[in-house]
Motif scaffolding. Structure first.
Motif, PDB file in Angstrom:
ATOM      1  N   ARG A  69      -1.129   5.931  64.505  1.00  0.00           N
ATOM      2  CA  ARG A  69      -0.800   7.035  65.040  1.00  0.00           C
ATOM      3  C   ARG A  69      -2.103   7.792  65.294  1.00  0.00           C
ATOM      4  O   ARG A  69      -2.149   8.428  66.324  1.00  0.00           O
ATOM      5  N   LYS A  70      -3.115   7.710  64.565  1.00  0.00           N
ATOM      6  CA  LYS A  70      -4.363   8.642  64.685  1.00  0.00           C
ATOM      7  C   LYS A  70      -5.244   7.822  65.887  1.00  0.00           C
ATOM      8  O   LYS A  70      -5.977   8.776  66.418  1.00  0.00           O
ATOM      9  N   LEU A  71      -4.794   6.756  66.309  1.00  0.00           N
ATOM     10  CA  LEU A  71      -5.653   6.314  67.356  1.00  0.00           C
ATOM     11  C   LEU A  71      -4.806   6.149  68.561  1.00  0.00           C
ATOM     12  O   LEU A  71      -5.260   5.786  69.695  1.00  0.00           O
ATOM     13  N   GLY A  72      -3.718   6.831  68.377  1.00  0.00           N
ATOM     14  CA  GLY A  72      -2.867   6.921  69.797  1.00  0.00           C
ATOM     15  C   GLY A  72      -2.098   5.438  70.355  1.00  0.00           C
ATOM     16  O   GLY A  72      -2.112   5.450  71.357  1.00  0.00           O
ATOM     17  N   ILE A  73      -1.905   4.502  69.343  1.00  0.00           N
ATOM     18  CA  ILE A  73      -1.534   3.366  69.766  1.00  0.00           C
ATOM     19  C   ILE A  73      -0.023   3.337  69.333  1.00  0.00           C
ATOM     20  O   ILE A  73       0.193   3.702  68.025  1.00  0.00           O
ATOM     21  N   LYS A  74       0.728   2.481  70.021  1.00  0.00           N
ATOM     22  CA  LYS A  74       2.144   2.282  69.376  1.00  0.00           C
ATOM     23  C   LYS A  74       2.315   1.005  69.611  1.00  0.00           C
ATOM     24  O   LYS A  74       2.267   0.239  70.529  1.00  0.00           O
ATOM     25  N   GLY A  75       3.339   0.541  68.554  1.00  0.00           N
ATOM     26  CA  GLY A  75       3.702  -1.064  68.828  1.00  0.00           C
ATOM     27  C   GLY A  75       2.691  -2.024  68.197  1.00  0.00           C
ATOM     28  O   GLY A  75       1.452  -1.767  68.332  1.00  0.00           O
ATOM     29  N   GLN A  76       3.194  -3.391  67.796  1.00  0.00           N
ATOM     30  CA  GLN A  76       2.233  -4.153  67.211  1.00  0.00           C
ATOM     31  C   GLN A  76       1.421  -4.805  68.539  1.00  0.00           C
ATOM     32  O   GLN A  76       0.106  -5.123  68.168  1.00  0.00           O
ATOM     33  N   VAL A  77       2.009  -4.899  69.683  1.00  0.00           N
ATOM     34  CA  VAL A  77       0.855  -5.379  70.700  1.00  0.00           C
ATOM     35  C   VAL A  77      -0.359  -4.560  70.724  1.00  0.00           C
ATOM     36  O   VAL A  77      -1.528  -5.068  70.669  1.00  0.00           O
ATOM     37  N   ALA A  78      -0.358  -3.333  70.839  1.00  0.00           N
ATOM     38  CA  ALA A  78      -1.190  -2.536  70.868  1.00  0.00           C
ATOM     39  C   ALA A  78      -2.297  -2.583  69.691  1.00  0.00           C
ATOM     40  O   ALA A  78      -3.363  -2.328  70.028  1.00  0.00           O
TER      41      ALA A  78
END
Length: 90
Positions: A69-78
């Motif tokens: 969340r803090k990196l702004g990424i969502k999902g396992q692929v990201a």
């Protein structure tokens, strides 16, 4: 591969913007989250990270989504893309 991954690489590598969201908040990582990032970037399994930090897998599973969340990424692929990026320093 170059030197071992540290959080300084998050600040210095312009290619990170291709992996994470534009609004990642580096200053808000807790010390434990910083350790989790560095251990994961070294290729450790979830169990190895939990053992290194003397925590349960369930506790680790709380930290990893917070990091994402803090990196702004969502999902396992990201998340995997981020770790692949970070492992180039491992």
């Amino acid at each position: 591969m170059t030197d071992q991954f540290t959080l300084d690489h998050l600040y210095a590598d312009p290619s990170l913007s291709e992996v994470v969201g534009k609004d990642y908040v580096l200053a808000n990582f807790t010390p434990t989250e910083q350790q989790v990032i560095c251990f994961c970037a070294q290729g450790m399994s979830n169990q190895e990270v939990a053992d290194q930090l003397f925590m349960s897998l369930d506790t680790l599973k709380v930290h990893k989504p917070n990091i994402a969340r803090k990196l702004g990424i969502k999902g396992q692929v990201a998340i995997r893309k981020f770790l692949v990026w970070a492992k180039k320093y491992g």
